[in-house]
Enzyme design. Sequence first.
Site, short mmCIF file in Angstrom:
data_model
loop_
_atom_site.label_atom_id
_atom_site.label_comp_id
_atom_site.label_asym_id
_atom_site.label_seq_id
_atom_site.Cartn_x
_atom_site.Cartn_y
_atom_site.Cartn_z
N SER A 102 6.41 56.45 21.74
CA SER A 102 5.79 55.76 20.63
C SER A 102 6.69 54.65 20.07
CB SER A 102 5.43 56.77 19.54
OG SER A 102 4.59 56.22 18.57
N ASP A 237 2.74 49.34 17.90
CA ASP A 237 3.97 50.00 18.32
C ASP A 237 3.96 50.13 19.84
OD1 ASP A 237 2.09 52.03 18.65
OD2 ASP A 237 3.42 53.61 17.91
N ASP A 239 3.30 52.29 22.15
CA ASP A 239 2.16 52.80 22.92
C ASP A 239 0.83 52.41 22.30
OD1 ASP A 239 2.50 54.54 20.74
OD2 ASP A 239 1.59 56.22 21.82
N ASP A 241 -0.76 52.96 19.47
CA ASP A 241 -1.66 53.86 18.74
C ASP A 241 -1.44 53.74 17.23
OD1 ASP A 241 0.73 55.18 18.46
OD2 ASP A 241 -0.01 57.14 19.10
#
Length: 311
Positions: A102, A237, A239, A241
Amino acid sequence: RHQERNVKFGTDGVRGVAHEELTTEFAARLARAASRVLGADGCSTVVVGGDTRESTADFDAALTEGFSACGLDVVRMGVASTPAVAFEAQRRGAMGAVVSASHNPWHDNGIKLFAPGGTKLSDEVEAQIEAIIEDESTVASLPGAVEIDRSFDAYSEHVVSILDGRSLHGVKVVLDVANGAAVDIAPEVLRASGADVIVIADQPDGRNINDGCGATHPELVAAAVVEHGADVGIALDGDADRLIAVDHLGNVVDGDHVIAICAEDLRDRDLLAQDTVVVTVMTNLGFRLAMAETGIDVVQTGVGDRYVLEA
């Protein structure tokens, strides 16, 4: 080895320093355990994708090996955002796995799992997986097939459709993709929506993910919005999400504001179910007061998107 055995599910999957706390051997065992628990209801396919960290390819391969060894067919998406993998799992009725830490620095990595249909795992299912993660007995007599599918057409069309026929034509957007997983798909989606897109932090090298950019460093996109005279800035960010937005003056528009904007938009179009918005306990009092003024009910949950989804 001792550190690795202590890897447990956190708020959003497992995470640790790549090849130290989190190893490829652990990833393969996790895949086998997940296959045994999540595949019990007959699900035979898993979608795997990940971000741009230099260790991601190793964990992607380990997961693929583990899932395939248990007879699951594996669809490898390559570099893919967490939402794209979840969507593809839902579209295919498949399980999902994302390799990403993340918003953490490049030297960390992690694994997020999705149940068949693209939903987050419950606490009970995670406990079942943890309980058998050291059990090596789940190996199929016939390994599953491995397919490479890096088409994001269905996902892109899905996101654009959320606009419900409206267009972003004439809107200038600065997009910070954090040198991460949305480097290709996010600009594509916004341009398909009609926006004029300026992309920054879009040259991933394996180690610059989230480095001075992305949702944890909104000052970068804020400065770019002012520089280019843009209407809005969006910072994702690693990834993709989570996001932080900035307005045309470079002022941060945080998650509470974004949810309020979306809730009011849906309510105004008679699309907000039960005139209710669900948020976590981290949402501030100002949000609740603002929703009360507009006649929208608020339900609060514990921290974690799966709890929001359940509510």
